[in-house]
Enzyme design. Structure first.
Site, PDB file in Angstrom:
ATOM      1  N   GLU A 122       0.838  -1.186   0.000  1.00 42.35           N
ATOM      2  CA  GLU A 122       0.000   0.000   0.000  1.00 42.35           C
ATOM      3  C   GLU A 122       0.883   1.249   0.000  1.00 42.35           C
ATOM      4  O   GLU A 122       2.110   1.172   0.092  1.00 42.35           O
ATOM      5  CB  GLU A 122      -0.961  -0.051   1.186  1.00 42.35           C
ATOM      6  CG  GLU A 122      -1.761  -1.358   1.176  1.00 42.35           C
ATOM      7  CD  GLU A 122      -3.089  -1.301   1.908  1.00 42.35           C
ATOM      8  OE1 GLU A 122      -3.627  -0.199   2.105  1.00 42.35           O
ATOM      9  OE2 GLU A 122      -3.605  -2.378   2.269  1.00 42.35           O
ATOM     10  N   ARG A 126      -3.445  10.376 -14.016  1.00 46.03           N
ATOM     11  CA  ARG A 126      -4.407   9.292 -13.828  1.00 46.03           C
ATOM     12  C   ARG A 126      -4.706   9.035 -12.354  1.00 46.03           C
ATOM     13  O   ARG A 126      -5.592   8.234 -12.028  1.00 46.03           O
ATOM     14  CB  ARG A 126      -3.887   7.989 -14.444  1.00 46.03           C
ATOM     15  CG  ARG A 126      -3.634   8.037 -15.930  1.00 46.03           C
ATOM     16  CD  ARG A 126      -3.516   6.633 -16.503  1.00 46.03           C
ATOM     17  NE  ARG A 126      -2.460   5.850 -15.885  1.00 46.03           N
ATOM     18  CZ  ARG A 126      -1.231   5.740 -16.374  1.00 46.03           C
ATOM     19  NH1 ARG A 126      -0.890   6.400 -17.478  1.00 46.03           N
ATOM     20  NH2 ARG A 126      -0.326   4.981 -15.777  1.00 46.03           N
ATOM     21  N   ASN A 139      -6.358  -2.809   0.277  1.00 49.09           N
ATOM     22  CA  ASN A 139      -7.477  -3.485   0.908  1.00 49.09           C
ATOM     23  C   ASN A 139      -7.488  -3.340   2.427  1.00 49.09           C
ATOM     24  O   ASN A 139      -8.550  -3.298   3.046  1.00 49.09           O
ATOM     25  CB  ASN A 139      -7.479  -4.965   0.525  1.00 49.09           C
ATOM     26  CG  ASN A 139      -8.884  -5.502   0.349  1.00 49.09           C
ATOM     27  OD1 ASN A 139      -9.836  -4.743   0.219  1.00 49.09           O
ATOM     28  ND2 ASN A 139      -9.018  -6.818   0.351  1.00 49.09           N
ATOM     29  N   ARG A 179     -12.506  -7.349  -5.216  1.00 44.35           N
ATOM     30  CA  ARG A 179     -11.678  -7.561  -4.027  1.00 44.35           C
ATOM     31  C   ARG A 179     -12.578  -7.872  -2.847  1.00 44.35           C
ATOM     32  O   ARG A 179     -13.754  -7.488  -2.822  1.00 44.35           O
ATOM     33  CB  ARG A 179     -10.845  -6.299  -3.718  1.00 44.35           C
ATOM     34  CG  ARG A 179      -9.852  -5.922  -4.800  1.00 44.35           C
ATOM     35  CD  ARG A 179      -8.736  -6.938  -4.953  1.00 44.35           C
ATOM     36  NE  ARG A 179      -7.943  -7.088  -3.750  1.00 44.35           N
ATOM     37  CZ  ARG A 179      -6.923  -6.289  -3.414  1.00 44.35           C
ATOM     38  NH1 ARG A 179      -6.590  -5.280  -4.202  1.00 44.35           N
ATOM     39  NH2 ARG A 179      -6.239  -6.502  -2.313  1.00 44.35           N
TER      40      ARG A 179
END
Length: 350
Positions: free
Chosen positions: A3, A160, A204, A313
């Protein structure tokens, strides 16, 4: 997949190891032939944006950052990528960052910090990129992306991405971008938090834990949330990820809750974090409220933690604690029994 806090730590480690110095670059695997062209360049700096890493390389240390001569090595670790470091004492704070991996030199039964001279470490056949300097080296294996970009290519990647909670935001523009992106969308908040165009760097674990701390149902549409809800989420995310960047670990539980149902439902490979071998670190079974705790009792209310597929997910949540589904006047994140008191994020860890 690492992450965002992990990639920020990685950028700091590479900056510490090679910043301002001339480096040797090679691609033992042969899948990054541009390494030969970059060999002998100076690393001007390392930058993290969300889960993306940029290494600025130039022919000399005095080349301006905006010069066309500067080449950007863009790396995205993806699910399996990792960097491993070896060198003299003090060369880099971390020995490895990324997916679960061996410490460099373990296969030779020696480490870069003792026993085996790091200069003699033969790269594994899977090493995409090796960066070597005067005091140590770093090997990159298994990345999703490893490419050379010019300034325009770098900007295209940045365009993006949504705001990164770990980058400075003195005027609050990043927070407002996040709030606006959430509130104009019909998509569930659980899916929005995993969209890197909405917010860069969340994975997540942060998604599940942030929603639990906010008492939010993962399936509520973003447009149903108030600006206050979104702003509180952003502030909590900044605090949690700042702690993660400082320590290398995601810890979202308060000390008083860690010994309550101190269990986790791990996969065969387990939920790994940097520093798991440190006996003083908060163990992973005490670090999370709901992540990988499906079928176990909630630490706060005892209700069984649930899991479901959301946008490809697995999302984890407590159906009793996370009941907020729409905007409410005067909404606050504080729960009567569990005020988070995030003014001092370090207070979360004993």
């Amino acid at each position: 997949m690492p992450e965002g806090h992990t990639v920020h730590r990685l950028a700091a480690a590479l900056e510490q190891a090679f910043g301002g110095r001339r480096v040797r670059t090679s691609s033992p695997q042969g899948r990054f032939p541009e390494a030969e062209q970059l060999d002998g360049s100076v690393l001007l700096g390392a930058e993290a944006v969300g889960k993306h890493l940029f290494l600025a390389l130039a022919p000399a240390a005095d080349v301006p950052a905006d010069s066309p001569a500067v080449r950007q090595v863009h790396v995205h670790l993806g699910l399996y990528g990792s960097w491993t470091f070896a060198g003299e004492p003090g060369f880099a704070d971390a020995h490895a960052i990324g997916a679960p991996r061996l410490r460099m030199g373990e296969r030779e039964e020696a480490h870069g910090d003792g026993g085996l001279d790091w200069r003699r470490l033969v790269p594994r056949p899977t090493v995409r990129l090796r960066i070597a300097g005067e005091h140590g080296l770093a090997d990159l294996t298994g990345p999703t992306a490893c490419e050379v970009l010019d300034a325009q290519g770098r900007q295209a990647v940045l365009d993006r991405l949504g705001p990164d909670p770990l980058r400075e935001d003195p005027d609050g523009r990043a927070r407002r971008r996040f709030v606006d992106a959430v509130r104009r969308s019909r998509t569930t908040i659980g899916a929005l938090l995993m969209n890197q165009q909405v917010v860069a760097g969340i994975g997540n674990i942060y998604r599940a834990e942030l929603l639990f701390r906010a008492r939010l149902d993962p399936f509520v549409p973003g447009r149903e949330l108030s600006a206050g809800m979104c702003e509180e989420m952003w502030e909590d995310l900044v605090a949690l990820m700042t702690y993660g960047a400082r320590t290398g670990r995601i810890v979202t539980t308060q000390p008083a809750h860690r010994d309550i149902e101190a269990r986790i439902v791990e996969r065969s490979r387990g939920t790994r974090q940097n520093g798991d071998e440190d006996p003083s670190a908060v163990p992973r079974e005490k670090s999370f409220y709901v992540y990988h705790r499906q079928t176990l009792p909630c630490r706060l209310c005892g209700t069984t933690v649930r899991s479901a597929d959301l946008a490809g997910r697995t999302v984890f949540w407590c159906p009793r604690c996370q009941r907020v589904r729409r905007r409410r006047a005067g909404w606050t994140r504080e729960h009567p029994a569990t005020p988070w008191a995030l003014a001092d994020p370090a207070a979360q860890v004993a």
